[in-house]
Design an enzyme around this catalytic site. Structure first.
Site, short mmCIF file in Angstrom:
data_model
loop_
_atom_site.label_atom_id
_atom_site.label_comp_id
_atom_site.label_asym_id
_atom_site.label_seq_id
_atom_site.Cartn_x
_atom_site.Cartn_y
_atom_site.Cartn_z
N ASN A 101 0.85 -1.19 0.00
CA ASN A 101 0.00 0.00 0.00
C ASN A 101 0.88 1.24 0.00
O ASN A 101 1.68 1.43 -0.90
CB ASN A 101 -0.97 -0.09 1.20
N ASN A 147 -0.71 2.08 6.53
CA ASN A 147 -0.92 3.36 5.86
C ASN A 147 -0.04 4.45 6.43
O ASN A 147 0.26 4.47 7.62
CB ASN A 147 -2.39 3.80 5.98
N ASP A 197 -5.75 7.52 7.21
CA ASP A 197 -5.10 7.11 5.96
C ASP A 197 -3.73 7.81 5.85
O ASP A 197 -2.98 7.82 6.83
CB ASP A 197 -6.07 7.39 4.79
C1 BGC Z 1 -5.99 1.71 0.81
C2 BGC Z 1 -7.39 1.30 0.49
C3 BGC Z 1 -8.26 1.40 1.72
C4 BGC Z 1 -8.12 2.78 2.33
C5 BGC Z 1 -8.91 2.98 3.59
C6 BGC Z 1 -6.00 3.07 1.42
O1 BGC Z 1 -4.70 3.46 1.72
O2 BGC Z 1 -5.18 1.71 -0.34
O3 BGC Z 1 -7.40 0.01 -0.04
O4 BGC Z 1 -9.60 1.14 1.38
O5 BGC Z 1 -6.77 3.06 2.60
O6 BGC Z 1 -8.55 2.20 4.64
CA CA Z 2 -3.07 5.44 1.86
#
Ligand code: BGC
Ligand code: CA
Length: 290
Positions: A101, A147, A197
């Site tokens: 991610n 994240n 996030d």
């Molecule tokens: C991810 C998504 C996720 C979102 C919320 C993002 O960084 O890439 O897949 O739905 O965060 O949690």
């Molecule tokens: Ca993100």
């Protein structure tokens, strides 16, 4: 001008990973679900989009030129001209239920990135550190969605999230790259705040957090106190970074994934790139030293 402005209506499904490249006067960001990298030139206002055969989930510039990034499997060199990637280290190539991610470079030129559970239910996600000598280090485990790594001004504190758990953690980061003292920095309740996030730290050492499903950015003091809240006209705010020649503008990515037709009609700018000038500057973006 203290207002949120839509600068590019991209309709990204999952806009993410805004990156300021000062030498090019450009903002880059990715759309994870459309396998795309976008570029906005602040001088000419030119816009460019590259489409890959694989998702680029995060992007960082490299001291030696070009870009590194992550694909669902791990760390790669990203070649925009040929829209191709070259593997560096792929620690999760054997885990199809996971994907990489967000990712960010620290002040020592190390690239931090983590993985998530695609089903968003199991704690199979891991946070990794790729050093300039291309050695890989497993730094933390047990995440459902990793994240937003972000680093304090002195480089001694790292912030990192588990979005599904609603947790923003703080860690002590040593100069050798090791982590200790993991502690909750914020706990968000999804129904009220959305999920934590992407994040960035400003030059006054405060943390800017994107609220996915929470339609805003929040600025936190290092003590955890809320100093400012900036509403956005879309619910899914995914990440933010400082850019512009004066580093005085936040570039904010958003997502339109998983929204109903009625929600998209209500929030038509979902997936766009936004700017906001908060009256405080950001820090220069470090480059991967490998
Ligand atoms: C991810 C998504 C996720 C979102 C919320 C993002 O960084 O890439 O897949 O739905 O965060 O949690
Ligand atoms: Ca993100």
């Amino acid at each position: 001008m203290k207002e949120v402005t839509c600068v590019w209506q991209t309709n990204a499904e999952l806009g993410e990973g805004p990156l300021w490249v000062a030498a090019e006067n450009c903002i880059y960001w990715v759309d994870i679900r459309k396998n795309q990298v976008h570029q906005l030139n602040l001088g000419s206002d030119a816009r460019q989009t590259w489409t890959f055969s694989v998702a680029i989930t995060s992007l960082a510039s490299r001291q030696s030129g070009g870009f590194v990034g992550t694909t669902p499997d791990g760390f790669v060199v990203v070649n925009l001209e040929t829209q191709s990637v070259e593997p560096l280290v792929l620690p999760e190539a054997h885990l199809p239920g996971n994907r990489f991610n967000d990712g960010k470079v620290d002040g020592n030129g190390r690239f931090w990135s983590g993985s998530l559970h695609r089903g968003e239910t199991d704690p199979t996600g891991t946070l990794y550190r790729l050093d300039p000598d291309l050695t890989l280090h497993t730094m933390d485990t047990g995440y459902i969605i990793t994240n937003g790594p972000a680093f304090s001004v002195d480089g001694k504190t790292m912030y990192h999230n588990d979005s599904v758990k609603g947790m923003v953690y703080a860690f002590d980061l040593q100069s050798d790259g090791s982590l200790s003292g993991k502690r909750p920095f914020q706990k968000l309740t999804f129904a009220i705040n959305g999920a934590p996030d992407g994040m960035t730290v400003d030059s006054e050492n405060c943390l800017w957090l994107a609220h996915y499903g929470g339609a805003r950015l929040t600025r936190f003091a290092p003590t955890g106190e809320i100093l400012a809240e900036v509403p956005l006209p879309v619910p899914n705010v995914t990440s933010c970074t400082f850019g512009g020649p004066k580093l005085d503008t936040l570039y904010i990515t958003t997502a339109s994934q998983n929204m109903s037709a009625a929600e998209l009609e209500k929030y038509p700018l979902s997936g766009s790139l936004f700017t906001y000038q908060p009256g405080v500057k950001g820090l220069p973006t470090p480059q991967f030293a490998g």
